[in-house]
Design a protein around this motif. Structure first.
Motif, PDB file in Angstrom:
ATOM      1  N   GLY A   1     -72.958 117.191   4.800  1.00  0.00           N
ATOM      2  CA  GLY A   1     -74.775 117.638   3.914  1.00  0.00           C
ATOM      3  C   GLY A   1     -74.849 117.752   2.940  1.00  0.00           C
ATOM      4  O   GLY A   1     -74.267 119.623   3.096  1.00  0.00           O
ATOM      5  N   GLY A   2     -76.163 117.854   2.268  1.00  0.00           N
ATOM      6  CA  GLY A   2     -76.541 118.546   0.780  1.00  0.00           C
ATOM      7  C   GLY A   2     -74.659 119.190   0.123  1.00  0.00           C
ATOM      8  O   GLY A   2     -74.976 117.578  -0.011  1.00  0.00           O
ATOM      9  N   LEU A   3     -74.839 119.719  -0.262  1.00  0.00           N
ATOM     10  CA  LEU A   3     -73.712 119.466  -1.516  1.00  0.00           C
ATOM     11  C   LEU A   3     -72.735 121.158  -0.595  1.00  0.00           C
ATOM     12  O   LEU A   3     -72.003 121.194  -0.843  1.00  0.00           O
TER      13      LEU A   3
ATOM     14  N   GLU B   1     -58.693 125.154   6.838  1.00  0.00           N
ATOM     15  CA  GLU B   1     -59.854 124.712   5.709  1.00  0.00           C
ATOM     16  C   GLU B   1     -60.798 125.824   5.285  1.00  0.00           C
ATOM     17  O   GLU B   1     -60.728 127.005   5.347  1.00  0.00           O
ATOM     18  N   PHE B   2     -61.242 125.104   3.959  1.00  0.00           N
ATOM     19  CA  PHE B   2     -62.134 126.001   3.543  1.00  0.00           C
ATOM     20  C   PHE B   2     -63.010 125.521   3.472  1.00  0.00           C
ATOM     21  O   PHE B   2     -63.474 124.420   3.520  1.00  0.00           O
ATOM     22  N   MET B   3     -64.975 126.315   2.744  1.00  0.00           N
ATOM     23  CA  MET B   3     -65.918 125.633   2.787  1.00  0.00           C
ATOM     24  C   MET B   3     -66.114 125.993   0.500  1.00  0.00           C
ATOM     25  O   MET B   3     -65.952 126.420   0.437  1.00  0.00           O
ATOM     26  N   ILE B   4     -67.106 124.891   0.074  1.00  0.00           N
ATOM     27  CA  ILE B   4     -67.232 124.397  -0.374  1.00  0.00           C
ATOM     28  C   ILE B   4     -69.530 124.213  -0.730  1.00  0.00           C
ATOM     29  O   ILE B   4     -69.599 123.360  -0.300  1.00  0.00           O
TER      30      ILE B   4
ATOM     31  N   ILE C   1     -77.927 128.736  -4.627  1.00  0.00           N
ATOM     32  CA  ILE C   1     -79.217 127.538  -4.453  1.00  0.00           C
ATOM     33  C   ILE C   1     -79.848 127.611  -5.595  1.00  0.00           C
ATOM     34  O   ILE C   1     -80.282 126.251  -5.292  1.00  0.00           O
ATOM     35  N   SER C   2     -79.499 127.849  -6.175  1.00  0.00           N
ATOM     36  CA  SER C   2     -80.287 127.141  -8.330  1.00  0.00           C
ATOM     37  C   SER C   2     -80.161 126.030  -8.395  1.00  0.00           C
ATOM     38  O   SER C   2     -80.580 125.130  -9.075  1.00  0.00           O
ATOM     39  N   SER C   3     -78.259 125.488  -7.793  1.00  0.00           N
ATOM     40  CA  SER C   3     -78.203 124.635  -7.942  1.00  0.00           C
ATOM     41  C   SER C   3     -78.618 123.246  -7.128  1.00  0.00           C
ATOM     42  O   SER C   3     -77.839 122.096  -7.270  1.00  0.00           O
ATOM     43  N   GLY C   4     -79.182 123.546  -6.193  1.00  0.00           N
ATOM     44  CA  GLY C   4     -79.154 122.841  -5.291  1.00  0.00           C
ATOM     45  C   GLY C   4     -78.553 123.062  -3.729  1.00  0.00           C
ATOM     46  O   GLY C   4     -78.808 122.134  -2.434  1.00  0.00           O
ATOM     47  N   GLY C   5     -78.124 124.060  -3.619  1.00  0.00           N
ATOM     48  CA  GLY C   5     -76.945 124.266  -2.465  1.00  0.00           C
ATOM     49  C   GLY C   5     -77.185 125.328  -1.308  1.00  0.00           C
ATOM     50  O   GLY C   5     -78.147 125.542  -1.816  1.00  0.00           O
ATOM     51  N   THR C   6     -77.064 125.730  -1.034  1.00  0.00           N
ATOM     52  CA  THR C   6     -77.115 126.952  -0.182  1.00  0.00           C
ATOM     53  C   THR C   6     -76.556 128.104  -0.020  1.00  0.00           C
ATOM     54  O   THR C   6     -76.672 129.189   0.826  1.00  0.00           O
TER      55      THR C   6
END
Length: 144
Positions: free
Chosen positions: A14-16, A26-29, A33-38
């Motif tokens: 969901g989202g970016l 596993e790892f997250m990407i 925030i300035s690019s629309g992520g969290t």
């Protein structure tokens, strides 16, 4: 020659935010925030730089003893130069990195020439660097 096929999967959360998986790890990407992520994880380009640095470090760890390097401490810093205008849709702007810089910080009981020779070996032996410099053939399959 024995060829091996490595597999990685990326799933949208969901989202970016993305979940990256390989061999049960596993790892997250994410994006800032300035690019629309969290801003909860590094972005793909940062992960690429980490992968390159980690590969160089792995080569060093695999071979330092056989290369007679009396390694005390080592750190690899990888910097990627990119033109932020690429996101603004400006024509003729390279989308990826225009330059990647590696800074080695090595503490060893060896001469500067021996350390330079070791770094040259690392640079020639790193599979991630080879993949970036000598780009592989790419295939694309769209599956239902």
């Amino acid at each position: 020659m024995v060829k091996q096929l490595l597999k990685a999967e990326v799933e949208s959360l969901g989202g970016l935010q993305l979940k990256c998986s390989a061999r049960g790890f596993e790892f997250m990407i994410d994006e800032p925030i300035s690019s629309g992520g969290t801003n909860e994880a590094m972005n793909p380009l940062e992960a690429l730089l980490c992968s390159l640095g980690a590969c160089k470090m792995m080569v060093a760890r695999f071979f330092y003893q056989s290369k007679h390097i009396d390694l005390k401490k080592m750190r690899v810093e990888v910097l990627g130069e990119i033109d932020s205008d690429r996101l603004k849709g400006k024509p003729n702007v390279k989308v990826g990195f225009s330059k990647i810089i590696t800074n080695y910080y090595i503490e060893a009981e060896n001469s500067p020439e021996e350390i330079q020779s070791f770094v040259t070996f690392i640079e020639k032996t790193c599979p991630v660097k080879d993949t970036i410099v000598n780009s592989p053939g790419m295939e694309l399959h769209i599956n239902p």
